[in-house]
Motif scaffolding. Structure first.
Motif, PDB file in Angstrom:
ATOM      1  N   MET A  44       0.682  -1.296  -0.092  1.00  0.00           N
ATOM      2  CA  MET A  44       0.215   0.067   0.022  1.00  0.00           C
ATOM      3  C   MET A  44       0.789   1.122  -0.063  1.00  0.00           C
ATOM      4  O   MET A  44       0.496   2.371  -0.608  1.00  0.00           O
ATOM      5  N   ARG A  45       1.980   1.362   0.703  1.00  0.00           N
ATOM      6  CA  ARG A  45       2.965   2.471   0.675  1.00  0.00           C
ATOM      7  C   ARG A  45       3.540   2.805  -0.541  1.00  0.00           C
ATOM      8  O   ARG A  45       3.617   3.813  -1.081  1.00  0.00           O
ATOM      9  N   ARG A  46       3.941   1.609  -1.317  1.00  0.00           N
ATOM     10  CA  ARG A  46       4.438   1.715  -2.694  1.00  0.00           C
ATOM     11  C   ARG A  46       3.279   2.366  -3.563  1.00  0.00           C
ATOM     12  O   ARG A  46       3.658   3.190  -4.206  1.00  0.00           O
ATOM     13  N   THR A  47       2.164   1.814  -3.367  1.00  0.00           N
ATOM     14  CA  THR A  47       0.913   2.446  -4.307  1.00  0.00           C
ATOM     15  C   THR A  47       0.818   3.995  -4.164  1.00  0.00           C
ATOM     16  O   THR A  47       0.727   4.696  -4.910  1.00  0.00           O
ATOM     17  N   PHE A  48       0.954   4.314  -2.709  1.00  0.00           N
ATOM     18  CA  PHE A  48       0.738   5.599  -2.413  1.00  0.00           C
ATOM     19  C   PHE A  48       1.863   6.546  -2.982  1.00  0.00           C
ATOM     20  O   PHE A  48       1.444   7.568  -3.692  1.00  0.00           O
ATOM     21  N   LEU A  49       3.109   5.912  -2.999  1.00  0.00           N
ATOM     22  CA  LEU A  49       4.310   6.888  -3.609  1.00  0.00           C
ATOM     23  C   LEU A  49       4.015   6.829  -4.973  1.00  0.00           C
ATOM     24  O   LEU A  49       4.324   7.939  -5.631  1.00  0.00           O
ATOM     25  N   ALA A  50       3.752   5.740  -5.454  1.00  0.00           N
ATOM     26  CA  ALA A  50       3.475   5.656  -6.914  1.00  0.00           C
ATOM     27  C   ALA A  50       2.539   6.866  -7.645  1.00  0.00           C
ATOM     28  O   ALA A  50       2.737   7.412  -8.418  1.00  0.00           O
ATOM     29  N   LEU A  51       1.117   6.953  -7.020  1.00  0.00           N
ATOM     30  CA  LEU A  51       0.232   7.797  -7.166  1.00  0.00           C
ATOM     31  C   LEU A  51       0.828   9.338  -7.013  1.00  0.00           C
ATOM     32  O   LEU A  51       0.532  10.107  -8.050  1.00  0.00           O
ATOM     33  N   LYS A 106       2.309  18.240  13.578  1.00  0.00           N
ATOM     34  CA  LYS A 106       3.517  18.388  14.004  1.00  0.00           C
ATOM     35  C   LYS A 106       4.279  17.336  13.460  1.00  0.00           C
ATOM     36  O   LYS A 106       4.022  16.181  13.708  1.00  0.00           O
ATOM     37  N   VAL A 107       5.649  17.765  12.801  1.00  0.00           N
ATOM     38  CA  VAL A 107       6.383  16.652  12.112  1.00  0.00           C
ATOM     39  C   VAL A 107       7.017  15.848  12.876  1.00  0.00           C
ATOM     40  O   VAL A 107       7.603  16.046  13.817  1.00  0.00           O
ATOM     41  N   ASP A 108       6.835  14.492  12.599  1.00  0.00           N
ATOM     42  CA  ASP A 108       7.439  13.491  13.274  1.00  0.00           C
ATOM     43  C   ASP A 108       9.063  13.148  12.439  1.00  0.00           C
ATOM     44  O   ASP A 108      10.038  12.723  12.970  1.00  0.00           O
ATOM     45  N   ARG A 109       8.480  13.190  11.247  1.00  0.00           N
ATOM     46  CA  ARG A 109       9.843  12.773  10.432  1.00  0.00           C
ATOM     47  C   ARG A 109       9.661  13.169   9.018  1.00  0.00           C
ATOM     48  O   ARG A 109       8.533  13.291   8.583  1.00  0.00           O
ATOM     49  N   ALA A 110      10.649  13.683   8.302  1.00  0.00           N
ATOM     50  CA  ALA A 110      10.584  14.222   6.776  1.00  0.00           C
ATOM     51  C   ALA A 110      11.826  13.225   6.064  1.00  0.00           C
ATOM     52  O   ALA A 110      13.008  13.827   6.411  1.00  0.00           O
ATOM     53  N   ARG A 111      11.345  12.275   5.550  1.00  0.00           N
ATOM     54  CA  ARG A 111      12.422  11.482   4.896  1.00  0.00           C
ATOM     55  C   ARG A 111      12.832  11.857   3.347  1.00  0.00           C
ATOM     56  O   ARG A 111      11.656  11.921   2.928  1.00  0.00           O
ATOM     57  N   ARG A 112      13.955  12.156   3.105  1.00  0.00           N
ATOM     58  CA  ARG A 112      14.185  12.312   1.695  1.00  0.00           C
ATOM     59  C   ARG A 112      14.264  11.173   0.843  1.00  0.00           C
ATOM     60  O   ARG A 112      14.584  10.288   1.228  1.00  0.00           O
ATOM     61  N   VAL A 114      14.083   6.629  -6.283  1.00  0.00           N
ATOM     62  CA  VAL A 114      12.496   6.675  -6.228  1.00  0.00           C
ATOM     63  C   VAL A 114      11.995   7.949  -6.880  1.00  0.00           C
ATOM     64  O   VAL A 114      10.835   7.948  -7.224  1.00  0.00           O
ATOM     65  N   ALA A 115      12.930   9.160  -6.598  1.00  0.00           N
ATOM     66  CA  ALA A 115      12.392  10.253  -7.287  1.00  0.00           C
ATOM     67  C   ALA A 115      13.169  10.771  -8.250  1.00  0.00           C
ATOM     68  O   ALA A 115      14.058  11.998  -8.129  1.00  0.00           O
ATOM     69  N   PRO A 116      13.364  10.243  -9.423  1.00  0.00           N
ATOM     70  CA  PRO A 116      14.459  10.577 -10.451  1.00  0.00           C
ATOM     71  C   PRO A 116      14.169  12.152 -11.299  1.00  0.00           C
ATOM     72  O   PRO A 116      15.048  12.499 -11.814  1.00  0.00           O
ATOM     73  N   ASP A 117      12.890  12.523 -11.137  1.00  0.00           N
ATOM     74  CA  ASP A 117      12.276  13.781 -11.860  1.00  0.00           C
ATOM     75  C   ASP A 117      12.785  15.063 -10.991  1.00  0.00           C
ATOM     76  O   ASP A 117      12.404  15.903 -11.272  1.00  0.00           O
ATOM     77  N   ALA A 121      14.291  18.222  -9.704  1.00  0.00           N
ATOM     78  CA  ALA A 121      15.352  18.986 -10.463  1.00  0.00           C
ATOM     79  C   ALA A 121      16.455  19.306  -9.408  1.00  0.00           C
ATOM     80  O   ALA A 121      16.214  19.148  -8.186  1.00  0.00           O
ATOM     81  N   PRO A 122      17.772  19.663  -9.951  1.00  0.00           N
ATOM     82  CA  PRO A 122      18.647  20.076  -9.133  1.00  0.00           C
ATOM     83  C   PRO A 122      18.383  21.310  -8.062  1.00  0.00           C
ATOM     84  O   PRO A 122      17.724  22.227  -8.356  1.00  0.00           O
ATOM     85  N   GLY A 123      18.839  21.038  -6.919  1.00  0.00           N
ATOM     86  CA  GLY A 123      18.687  22.240  -5.990  1.00  0.00           C
ATOM     87  C   GLY A 123      17.451  22.231  -5.292  1.00  0.00           C
ATOM     88  O   GLY A 123      17.040  22.846  -4.503  1.00  0.00           O
ATOM     89  N   ARG A 124      16.578  20.828  -5.620  1.00  0.00           N
ATOM     90  CA  ARG A 124      15.374  20.668  -4.924  1.00  0.00           C
ATOM     91  C   ARG A 124      15.325  19.368  -4.217  1.00  0.00           C
ATOM     92  O   ARG A 124      16.123  18.592  -4.537  1.00  0.00           O
ATOM     93  N   GLN A 125      14.491  19.107  -3.524  1.00  0.00           N
ATOM     94  CA  GLN A 125      14.153  17.579  -2.645  1.00  0.00           C
ATOM     95  C   GLN A 125      12.890  17.321  -2.650  1.00  0.00           C
ATOM     96  O   GLN A 125      12.145  18.229  -2.252  1.00  0.00           O
ATOM     97  N   ARG A 126      12.689  16.120  -2.729  1.00  0.00           N
ATOM     98  CA  ARG A 126      11.254  15.782  -2.424  1.00  0.00           C
ATOM     99  C   ARG A 126      11.487  14.913  -1.078  1.00  0.00           C
ATOM    100  O   ARG A 126      12.262  13.983  -0.911  1.00  0.00           O
ATOM    101  N   LEU A 127      10.253  15.115  -0.176  1.00  0.00           N
ATOM    102  CA  LEU A 127      10.365  14.566   1.033  1.00  0.00           C
ATOM    103  C   LEU A 127       8.932  13.707   1.651  1.00  0.00           C
ATOM    104  O   LEU A 127       7.894  14.190   0.880  1.00  0.00           O
ATOM    105  N   LEU A 128       9.183  12.568   2.022  1.00  0.00           N
ATOM    106  CA  LEU A 128       7.990  11.875   2.593  1.00  0.00           C
ATOM    107  C   LEU A 128       7.712  12.380   4.039  1.00  0.00           C
ATOM    108  O   LEU A 128       8.515  12.200   5.076  1.00  0.00           O
ATOM    109  N   VAL A 129       6.978  13.422   4.224  1.00  0.00           N
ATOM    110  CA  VAL A 129       6.479  13.779   5.568  1.00  0.00           C
ATOM    111  C   VAL A 129       5.605  13.061   6.568  1.00  0.00           C
ATOM    112  O   VAL A 129       4.508  12.815   5.908  1.00  0.00           O
TER     113      VAL A 129
END
Length: 271
Positions: free
Chosen positions: A1-8, A42-48, A53-56, A58-66
């Motif tokens: 289910m977690r992989r489905t969420f990320l893919a969506l 309140k943020v418990d974790r913000a995992r880059r 997983v996130a090849p698209d 752009a340089p200088g940016r990051q995608r996090l799972l909050v």
């Protein structure tokens, strides 16, 4: 289910999210109206998420799972779990950190892997802002305003209008008839008196009387008019110079429709 969420959610292209201070009031109203779920969390974790997983990204940016814990729910269709997670993308300097309190403007992204965890996506790229008492108060005020409407007001058309000169030179009244989406009638009343600025009032029903009130700024009706009325007098009014002049006075009094981020609309719910 977690992989489905990320893919969506990874399929969506995300833009940098500005902080609440950089949002205009209309930006905040846009995402408030469009979000079926608004949480203070309140943020418990913000995992880059890495390049695999996130090849698209752009340089200088990051995608996090909050991942965050619920502090309070400002708007929900029902009960919400105690924990939530969503994806965020932006510059590293703006990244949420553990312990940070946020207001998140969200759309459900499907059931979570556990009953105590809900998975969402941000309603817009700027749908995550730092929490502070002032921002929360503004959001709650918008929600109270929204509760007084069947749907958020939006101008559909300028129907017609008329202008009547008064008995004194410089005295007159114009009425401009609008329709909101859904059919609600709106009448703009422009009163001119000698030596005074034009007085602009609005009636939100079929009856136009002394109850017509000025358009209050930072309300959903003001947003609808400032963002929905044409800049110049439309065809039904342009043929009468006095009526067209009063329409221009209305537009000037309303002020600009200022947005600093792309508008979030109700259509975001179905994306």
């Amino acid at each position: 289910m977690r992989r489905t969420f990320l893919a969506l959610v990874l399929a969506a292209m995300l833009a940098p999210g500005p902080a609440a201070a950089s949002l205009a009031w209309i930006d905040l109203a846009d995402i408030t109206v469009a979000s079926p779920v608004i949480l203070r969390a309140k943020v418990d974790r913000a995992r880059r998420l890495g390049p695999r997983v996130a090849p698209d990204v752009a340089p200088g940016r990051q995608r996090l799972l909050v991942a965050a814990r619920l502090v309070s729910a400002l708007r929900t269709p029902g009960l919400v779990p105690a924990r939530a997670e969503w994806l965020w993308e932006g510059e590293p300097s703006a990244a949420p950190r553990k312990g940070t309190e946020l207001i998140a403007f969200l759309v459900p992204a499907g059931p979570g892997p556990r009953p105590e965890l809900a998975q969402y996506r941000l309603v817009a790229a700027h749908g995550q802002v730092p929490w502070d008492p002032g921002t929360e108060a503004r959001v709650r005020a918008i929600l109270r305003d929204l509760a007084g409407w069947t749907t958020a007001p939006e101008v559909e058309a300028v129907r017609s209008g008329f202008h009547v000169p008064g008995t004194l030179e410089g005295e007159s009244e114009s009425q401009i008839f609008l329709a909101l989406k859904g059919g609600t009638p709106i009448t703009l009343v422009v009163l001119r008196r000698p030596g005074a600025l034009p007085e602009i009032r609005v009636a939100t029903g079929d009856l136009i009387d002394e109850s017509a009130a000025p358009v209050e700024p930072e309300t959903l009706l003001w947003r609808a008019l400032a963002c929905g009325l044409p800049r110049e007098a439309p065809e039904p009014l342009a043929a009468d110079p006095a009526l067209a002049r009063d329409y221009v006075a209305v537009r000037a009094a309303l002020g600009p429709c200022t947005r600093r981020s792309p508008a979030a609309t109700d259509a975001a719910r179905s994306r």
